[in-house]
Design a protein around this motif. Sequence first.
Motif, short mmCIF file in Angstrom:
data_model
loop_
_atom_site.label_atom_id
_atom_site.label_comp_id
_atom_site.label_asym_id
_atom_site.label_seq_id
_atom_site.Cartn_x
_atom_site.Cartn_y
_atom_site.Cartn_z
N LYS A 142 0.81 -1.27 -0.01
CA LYS A 142 0.10 -0.12 0.17
C LYS A 142 0.88 1.17 -0.02
N VAL A 143 1.73 1.20 0.85
CA VAL A 143 2.92 2.35 0.71
C VAL A 143 3.66 2.50 -0.50
N THR A 144 3.95 1.67 -1.26
CA THR A 144 4.23 1.55 -2.49
C THR A 144 3.39 2.50 -3.50
N LEU A 145 2.18 1.87 -3.50
CA LEU A 145 1.31 2.62 -4.40
C LEU A 145 0.94 4.00 -4.01
N ILE A 146 0.82 4.45 -2.73
CA ILE A 146 0.64 5.82 -2.29
C ILE A 146 1.90 6.70 -2.52
N MET A 147 3.11 6.12 -2.45
CA MET A 147 4.24 6.94 -2.88
C MET A 147 3.98 7.41 -4.40
N ARG A 148 3.44 6.69 -5.22
CA ARG A 148 3.34 7.00 -6.52
C ARG A 148 2.60 8.38 -6.88
N TYR A 149 1.82 8.38 -5.89
CA TYR A 149 0.81 9.68 -6.03
C TYR A 149 1.20 10.80 -5.19
N LEU A 150 2.04 10.63 -4.36
CA LEU A 150 2.80 11.92 -3.56
C LEU A 150 3.48 12.74 -4.45
N SER A 151 3.61 14.16 -3.84
CA SER A 151 4.39 14.94 -4.57
C SER A 151 5.90 14.25 -4.58
N ILE A 152 6.78 14.98 -5.34
CA ILE A 152 8.06 14.36 -5.61
C ILE A 152 8.90 14.76 -4.25
N LYS A 153 8.42 16.10 -3.79
CA LYS A 153 9.22 16.66 -2.52
C LYS A 153 8.67 15.79 -1.06
N ASN A 154 7.50 15.50 -1.21
CA ASN A 154 6.97 14.94 -0.06
C ASN A 154 7.41 13.24 -0.01
N ALA A 155 7.37 12.58 -1.26
CA ALA A 155 7.82 11.42 -1.31
C ALA A 155 9.40 11.20 -0.93
N SER A 156 10.02 12.25 -1.39
CA SER A 156 11.50 12.03 -1.06
C SER A 156 11.75 12.19 0.47
N GLN A 157 11.14 13.24 1.10
CA GLN A 157 11.12 13.22 2.51
C GLN A 157 10.90 11.98 3.25
N LEU A 158 9.52 11.63 2.82
CA LEU A 158 9.13 10.39 3.56
C LEU A 158 10.25 9.10 3.33
#
Length: 160
Positions: free
Chosen positions: A130-146
């Motif tokens: 689920k995390v992998t699928l959610i990361m696709r839709y996060l903004s690049i900045k937020n995905a990189s921080q997480l």
Amino acid sequence: MLFSIVVLSSTLLFSAEDTTSKFIKQRIEIRELKKELNEFYNTKETEYKQRKKELEDLLSKIEKEKNNIQKLRDQNLEILQDIKGEVKTKTAKIYNNMKPKVSAEIFNKMIDEGNINEVFDIILKLKEKKVTLIMRYLSIKNASQLTLMLKQFNDNKTKG
């Protein structure tokens, strides 16, 4: 001459008796003063011991109360941690059932509002897929921080 010797010796005798009586009187006064000082000292010593015991009892009560407060605090923290854990678990269940795109929109908004740690806590409870699928839709900045936070978390987990 005899008269002068008698007068002189009686004067000396009275004078010696006078000195002796003054000396005896001074000794009696000193004894009385010593007795008064001893009584005063004993009274003050008793008062001191009583006050000391009162203070020790008070300190003992304070220490017991402090320990009771610490126990209550620890119990409350434990309950709070349980509540937080339960909330995170329930929140994770909700996000696991959401569509990844919707979850990502909510996470983006939460992160933009400064709640990245809350998002991170939720992500830790989500299923990896689920995390992998959610990361696709996060903004690049937020995905990189997480992603960085997840890396640090995993690094710390393997060290500990």
